[in-house]
Design a protein around this motif. Structure first.
Motif, PDB file in Angstrom:
ATOM      1  N   ALA A 140       0.848  -1.192   0.000  1.00  0.00           N
ATOM      2  CA  ALA A 140       0.000   0.000   0.000  1.00  0.00           C
ATOM      3  C   ALA A 140       0.883   1.240   0.000  1.00  0.00           C
ATOM      4  O   ALA A 140       2.048   1.191   0.400  1.00  0.00           O
ATOM      5  CB  ALA A 140      -0.922  -0.008   1.218  1.00  0.00           C
ATOM      6  N   ILE A 141       0.306   2.363  -0.440  1.00  0.00           N
ATOM      7  CA  ILE A 141       1.017   3.642  -0.442  1.00  0.00           C
ATOM      8  C   ILE A 141       0.313   4.591   0.522  1.00  0.00           C
ATOM      9  O   ILE A 141      -0.894   4.823   0.420  1.00  0.00           O
ATOM     10  CB  ILE A 141       1.059   4.267  -1.849  1.00  0.00           C
ATOM     11  N   HIS A 142       1.082   5.127   1.474  1.00  0.00           N
ATOM     12  CA  HIS A 142       0.572   6.100   2.433  1.00  0.00           C
ATOM     13  C   HIS A 142       1.447   7.348   2.397  1.00  0.00           C
ATOM     14  O   HIS A 142       2.654   7.244   2.165  1.00  0.00           O
ATOM     15  CB  HIS A 142       0.614   5.535   3.859  1.00  0.00           C
ATOM     16  N   GLY A 143       0.857   8.498   2.677  1.00  0.00           N
ATOM     17  CA  GLY A 143       1.678   9.693   2.785  1.00  0.00           C
ATOM     18  C   GLY A 143       0.952  10.956   2.408  1.00  0.00           C
ATOM     19  O   GLY A 143      -0.281  11.029   2.428  1.00  0.00           O
ATOM     20  N   VAL A 144       1.742  11.973   2.074  1.00  0.00           N
ATOM     21  CA  VAL A 144       1.189  13.274   1.709  1.00  0.00           C
ATOM     22  C   VAL A 144       1.883  13.795   0.458  1.00  0.00           C
ATOM     23  O   VAL A 144       3.056  13.504   0.208  1.00  0.00           O
ATOM     24  CB  VAL A 144       1.349  14.309   2.850  1.00  0.00           C
ATOM     25  N   ILE A 145       1.124  14.564  -0.318  1.00  0.00           N
ATOM     26  CA  ILE A 145       1.652  15.279  -1.475  1.00  0.00           C
ATOM     27  C   ILE A 145       1.332  16.754  -1.258  1.00  0.00           C
ATOM     28  O   ILE A 145       0.169  17.106  -1.030  1.00  0.00           O
ATOM     29  CB  ILE A 145       1.020  14.779  -2.789  1.00  0.00           C
ATOM     30  N   VAL A 146       2.356  17.615  -1.323  1.00  0.00           N
ATOM     31  CA  VAL A 146       2.159  19.038  -1.048  1.00  0.00           C
ATOM     32  C   VAL A 146       2.439  19.841  -2.315  1.00  0.00           C
ATOM     33  O   VAL A 146       3.501  19.719  -2.920  1.00  0.00           O
ATOM     34  CB  VAL A 146       3.076  19.521   0.089  1.00  0.00           C
ATOM     35  N   ARG A 147       1.462  20.652  -2.707  1.00  0.00           N
ATOM     36  CA  ARG A 147       1.620  21.497  -3.893  1.00  0.00           C
ATOM     37  C   ARG A 147       2.420  22.749  -3.547  1.00  0.00           C
ATOM     38  O   ARG A 147       2.636  23.062  -2.375  1.00  0.00           O
ATOM     39  CB  ARG A 147       0.246  21.894  -4.448  1.00  0.00           C
ATOM     40  N   ASP A 163      -9.697  -1.082  -2.824  1.00  0.00           N
ATOM     41  CA  ASP A 163      -8.484  -0.417  -3.322  1.00  0.00           C
ATOM     42  C   ASP A 163      -7.623  -1.389  -4.133  1.00  0.00           C
ATOM     43  O   ASP A 163      -7.591  -2.589  -3.848  1.00  0.00           O
ATOM     44  CB  ASP A 163      -7.632   0.087  -2.160  1.00  0.00           C
ATOM     45  N   PRO A 164      -6.886  -0.864  -5.106  1.00  0.00           N
ATOM     46  CA  PRO A 164      -5.841  -1.688  -5.733  1.00  0.00           C
ATOM     47  C   PRO A 164      -4.656  -1.801  -4.782  1.00  0.00           C
ATOM     48  O   PRO A 164      -4.498  -0.986  -3.859  1.00  0.00           O
ATOM     49  CB  PRO A 164      -5.467  -0.870  -6.977  1.00  0.00           C
ATOM     50  N   VAL A 165      -3.823  -2.791  -4.976  1.00  0.00           N
ATOM     51  CA  VAL A 165      -2.572  -2.910  -4.236  1.00  0.00           C
ATOM     52  C   VAL A 165      -1.418  -2.866  -5.233  1.00  0.00           C
ATOM     53  O   VAL A 165      -1.626  -2.875  -6.447  1.00  0.00           O
ATOM     54  CB  VAL A 165      -2.513  -4.215  -3.401  1.00  0.00           C
ATOM     55  N   PHE A 166      -0.213  -2.832  -4.715  1.00  0.00           N
ATOM     56  CA  PHE A 166       0.977  -2.714  -5.543  1.00  0.00           C
ATOM     57  C   PHE A 166       1.940  -3.846  -5.193  1.00  0.00           C
ATOM     58  O   PHE A 166       1.758  -4.537  -4.187  1.00  0.00           O
ATOM     59  CB  PHE A 166       1.627  -1.349  -5.328  1.00  0.00           C
ATOM     60  N   ALA A 167       2.969  -4.032  -6.016  1.00  0.00           N
ATOM     61  CA  ALA A 167       3.884  -5.145  -5.758  1.00  0.00           C
ATOM     62  C   ALA A 167       5.254  -4.873  -6.350  1.00  0.00           C
ATOM     63  O   ALA A 167       5.400  -4.131  -7.328  1.00  0.00           O
ATOM     64  CB  ALA A 167       3.326  -6.442  -6.343  1.00  0.00           C
ATOM     65  N   ILE A 197       2.923  -0.265 -10.803  1.00  0.00           N
ATOM     66  CA  ILE A 197       1.710   0.517 -10.533  1.00  0.00           C
ATOM     67  C   ILE A 197       0.739   0.580 -11.714  1.00  0.00           C
ATOM     68  O   ILE A 197      -0.354   1.123 -11.575  1.00  0.00           O
ATOM     69  CB  ILE A 197       2.060   1.956 -10.106  1.00  0.00           C
ATOM     70  N   GLY A 198       1.100   0.032 -12.872  1.00  0.00           N
ATOM     71  CA  GLY A 198       0.157   0.095 -13.976  1.00  0.00           C
ATOM     72  C   GLY A 198       0.668  -0.554 -15.250  1.00  0.00           C
ATOM     73  O   GLY A 198       1.875  -0.748 -15.426  1.00  0.00           O
ATOM     74  N   SER A 199      -0.291  -0.889 -16.147  1.00  0.00           N
ATOM     75  CA  SER A 199       0.074  -1.476 -17.447  1.00  0.00           C
ATOM     76  C   SER A 199      -0.896  -1.072 -18.553  1.00  0.00           C
ATOM     77  O   SER A 199      -0.771  -1.553 -19.673  1.00  0.00           O
ATOM     78  CB  SER A 199       0.096  -3.008 -17.336  1.00  0.00           C
ATOM     79  N   LYS A 200      -1.832  -0.178 -18.248  1.00  0.00           N
ATOM     80  CA  LYS A 200      -2.845   0.224 -19.227  1.00  0.00           C
ATOM     81  C   LYS A 200      -2.456   1.549 -19.872  1.00  0.00           C
ATOM     82  O   LYS A 200      -2.342   2.568 -19.190  1.00  0.00           O
ATOM     83  CB  LYS A 200      -4.196   0.351 -18.531  1.00  0.00           C
ATOM     84  N   VAL A 237       4.212   0.433   2.239  1.00  0.00           N
ATOM     85  CA  VAL A 237       4.162  -0.475   3.392  1.00  0.00           C
ATOM     86  C   VAL A 237       3.321  -1.694   3.033  1.00  0.00           C
ATOM     87  O   VAL A 237       2.535  -1.661   2.074  1.00  0.00           O
ATOM     88  CB  VAL A 237       3.558   0.239   4.619  1.00  0.00           C
ATOM     89  N   PRO A 238       3.441  -2.786   3.768  1.00  0.00           N
ATOM     90  CA  PRO A 238       2.593  -3.946   3.503  1.00  0.00           C
ATOM     91  C   PRO A 238       1.109  -3.588   3.643  1.00  0.00           C
ATOM     92  O   PRO A 238       0.719  -2.907   4.589  1.00  0.00           O
ATOM     93  CB  PRO A 238       3.017  -4.955   4.574  1.00  0.00           C
ATOM     94  N   ALA A 239       0.312  -4.031   2.703  1.00  0.00           N
ATOM     95  CA  ALA A 239      -1.131  -3.777   2.744  1.00  0.00           C
ATOM     96  C   ALA A 239      -1.793  -4.799   3.665  1.00  0.00           C
ATOM     97  O   ALA A 239      -1.405  -5.965   3.695  1.00  0.00           O
ATOM     98  CB  ALA A 239      -1.728  -3.866   1.341  1.00  0.00           C
ATOM     99  N   GLY A 240      -2.794  -4.359   4.394  1.00  0.00           N
ATOM    100  CA  GLY A 240      -3.544  -5.282   5.229  1.00  0.00           C
ATOM    101  C   GLY A 240      -3.523  -4.905   6.701  1.00  0.00           C
ATOM    102  O   GLY A 240      -2.685  -4.126   7.162  1.00  0.00           O
ATOM    103  N   LYS A 241      -4.457  -5.482   7.437  1.00  0.00           N
ATOM    104  CA  LYS A 241      -4.637  -5.143   8.843  1.00  0.00           C
ATOM    105  C   LYS A 241      -3.873  -6.082   9.761  1.00  0.00           C
ATOM    106  O   LYS A 241      -3.521  -7.202   9.394  1.00  0.00           O
ATOM    107  CB  LYS A 241      -6.126  -5.183   9.196  1.00  0.00           C
ATOM    108  N   ALA A 242      -3.654  -5.603  10.983  1.00  0.00           N
ATOM    109  CA  ALA A 242      -3.101  -6.449  12.036  1.00  0.00           C
ATOM    110  C   ALA A 242      -4.092  -7.572  12.327  1.00  0.00           C
ATOM    111  O   ALA A 242      -5.307  -7.355  12.356  1.00  0.00           O
ATOM    112  CB  ALA A 242      -2.856  -5.619  13.294  1.00  0.00           C
ATOM    113  N   ARG A 243      -3.553  -8.768  12.538  1.00  0.00           N
ATOM    114  CA  ARG A 243      -4.413  -9.940  12.749  1.00  0.00           C
ATOM    115  C   ARG A 243      -3.974 -10.725  13.976  1.00  0.00           C
ATOM    116  O   ARG A 243      -2.790 -10.753  14.325  1.00  0.00           O
ATOM    117  CB  ARG A 243      -4.323 -10.875  11.528  1.00  0.00           C
TER     118      ARG A 243
END
Length: 460
Positions: A140-147, A163-167, A197-200, A237-243
């Protein structure tokens, strides 16, 4: 030293409370996968517990008094909480410290590129990782983008089911005979940890059409341009919740337990302990995984400045009193320790290892080889800590981090010790430290919380 498994002594009521602590901890991990997200959640919980911003009190011209609870934040990534005690603060504080950054992949400042019909984000890994552990897992992608105008977009992609995920891709086994001959440290190179992140392709574009499609999606969703990625902090970061982990649900498996497991238990104790005699403090910092550097790391002047502001609001500031307060303080520098893993016995000295279910871990010293880079706690201080734990029936253990020449590590303890205060390395034992998914014991989480409560309330 007798080892006592905490599970064997819990009453039904204690197990119920343990599960409540574990549930709250899992939620903290789920909503705080970056330093910024952690600080946001910490503020949310602190305010619910009656804490006020130190800056808000300053703006209103209010002075501090015994019983007041305040917090101060630096650059949205480091936070200190204070509960003013009855004693003069120059006599010292009881301090809990931990870090809220974790190993991960960071996007570079010019991350987007296309190659052979695939779009990628270029990354630079953060902290100590085994690079091969980060391939072919959902990210997963987390964070901020500032203009440029200062407006900000908060990003979190990959956590919701929709959501899509990444690898990060890996070479198939059928073609990897040469790859399999490499050392583990180079079987996956750092420059190959780019996320797919993409192929289209975008219709009507002839060059880098897939990257153009990604840019269009970013603009449509977040109203940002490619250049805005230069002023972004995006963490992979790894996608998914604590289990819950194990058929008996006695453990927790999650990303970022190093060191949010100690950060959360320190915070929970700080928020729950009432009527403290000595001023209590909880300092949760950034950048520990890369040396505690920068404006938001423990090497910065943030903590010292925060204590100076505290004295000012108490109407009693002097440089000498500030120095006395720091020198007379006692601290548990909390970070995770390596739980004994019977699958890899060659790395451990079993007699000096920590074990699941035996409570929080105290290390007289850390460092590597000949205790290099270590804070080495005084025997007198350890005796006081033992007394506090025993009087409050907190199960704890003393340990070292693996065999002497197998490696090593440390915490922020040596930095605070420079003030002359009594500091010991403490924390919670985990398996798979620094892996994308780490494992901890619910009993140790609960005992650490109880131990930190006892420390804040009773340490003199």
């Amino acid at each position: 030293m007798e080892r006592r498994n905490a599970w064997l002594s819990y009453t039904e009521a204690e197990e119920k409370e343990l599960e409540q602590v574990a549930k709250a901890y899992r939620n903290f991990l789920n909503v705080g996968k970056t330093e910024r997200e952690c600080v946001t959640q910490i503020i949310r919980e602190a305010r619910a517990a009656g804490y006020e911003s130190l800056e808000e009190k300053t703006a209103k011209g209010e002075k501090l008094k015994a019983g007041d609870k305040v917090y101060t934040v630096g650059m949205k990534k480091i936070i200190a909480l204070f509960h003013i005690g009855q004693d003069d603060i120059s006599e010292g504080m009881n301090i809990l410290g931990a870090h809220i950054d974790s190993p991960r992949l960071d996007l570079k400042q010019n991350p987007l590129y296309e190659e052979s019909g695939f779009a990628y984000f270029d990354t630079h890994y953060y902290g100590g990782i085994k690079k091969y552990q980060w391939v072919t897992i959902p990210l997963a992608i987390h964070g901020v983008i500032v203009r440029k105008d200062g407006t900000k977009e908060v990003v979190s992609i990959g956590e919701k089911e929709t959501d899509p995920v990444f690898a990060v891709t890996d070479l198939l086994i059928h073609l990897s005979s040469k790859q399999m001959e490499k050392k583990a440290s180079t079987v996956v190179e750092g420059e190959n940890l780019d996320i797919l992140i993409g192929s289209k392709p975008l219709k009507g574009e002839e060059k880098d059409a897939v990257a153009a499609q990604i840019l269009k999606l970013l603009n449509d969703t977040y109203q940002i341009e490619k250049e805005d990625l230069m002023s972004a902090e995006l963490e992979v970061v790894p996608a998914g919740k604590a289990r819950d982990c194990g058929l008996d649900q006695s453990m927790i498996m999650a990303y970022g337990q190093d060191d949010r497991i100690c950060a959360y238990t320190s915070l929970a104790a700080m928020l729950d302990v009432e009527c403290v005699k000595r001023t209590s403090c909880c300092i949760l910092v950034d950048k520990e995984e890369i040396g505690s550097v920068g404006a938001t790391g423990m090497h910065s002047k943030f903590f010292e400045n925060a204590v100076a502001e505290l004295f000012e609001k108490l109407g009693d500031f002097s440089e000498l009193k500030l120095r006395r307060a720091l020198a007379h303080s006692t601290m548990i520098s909390s970070d995770v320790s390596a739980a004994y893993d019977p699958i890899y016995t060659e790395a451990y000295d079993k007699k000096s290892s920590c074990f699941f279910g035996n409570g929080p871990v105290f290390c007289k010293h850390t460092g590597s080889r000949g205790k290099s880079g270590s804070n080495d706690a005084n025997a007198e201080y350890i005796a006081k800590l033992r007394k506090v734990c025993d009087e409050n029936q907190v199960r704890f253990q003393m340990a070292e981090l693996g065999k002497i020449d197998a490696g090593g590590g440390g915490t922020i303890a040596y930095i605070l010790a420079q003030y002359g205060m009594e500091v010991i390395d403490g924390g919670i034992a985990i398996l798979c430290m620094h892996a994308p998914w780490e494992i901890s014991s619910k009993a140790d989480i609960y005992e650490a919380y109880r131990g930190y409560c006892a420390f804040l309330h009773d340490m003199r």
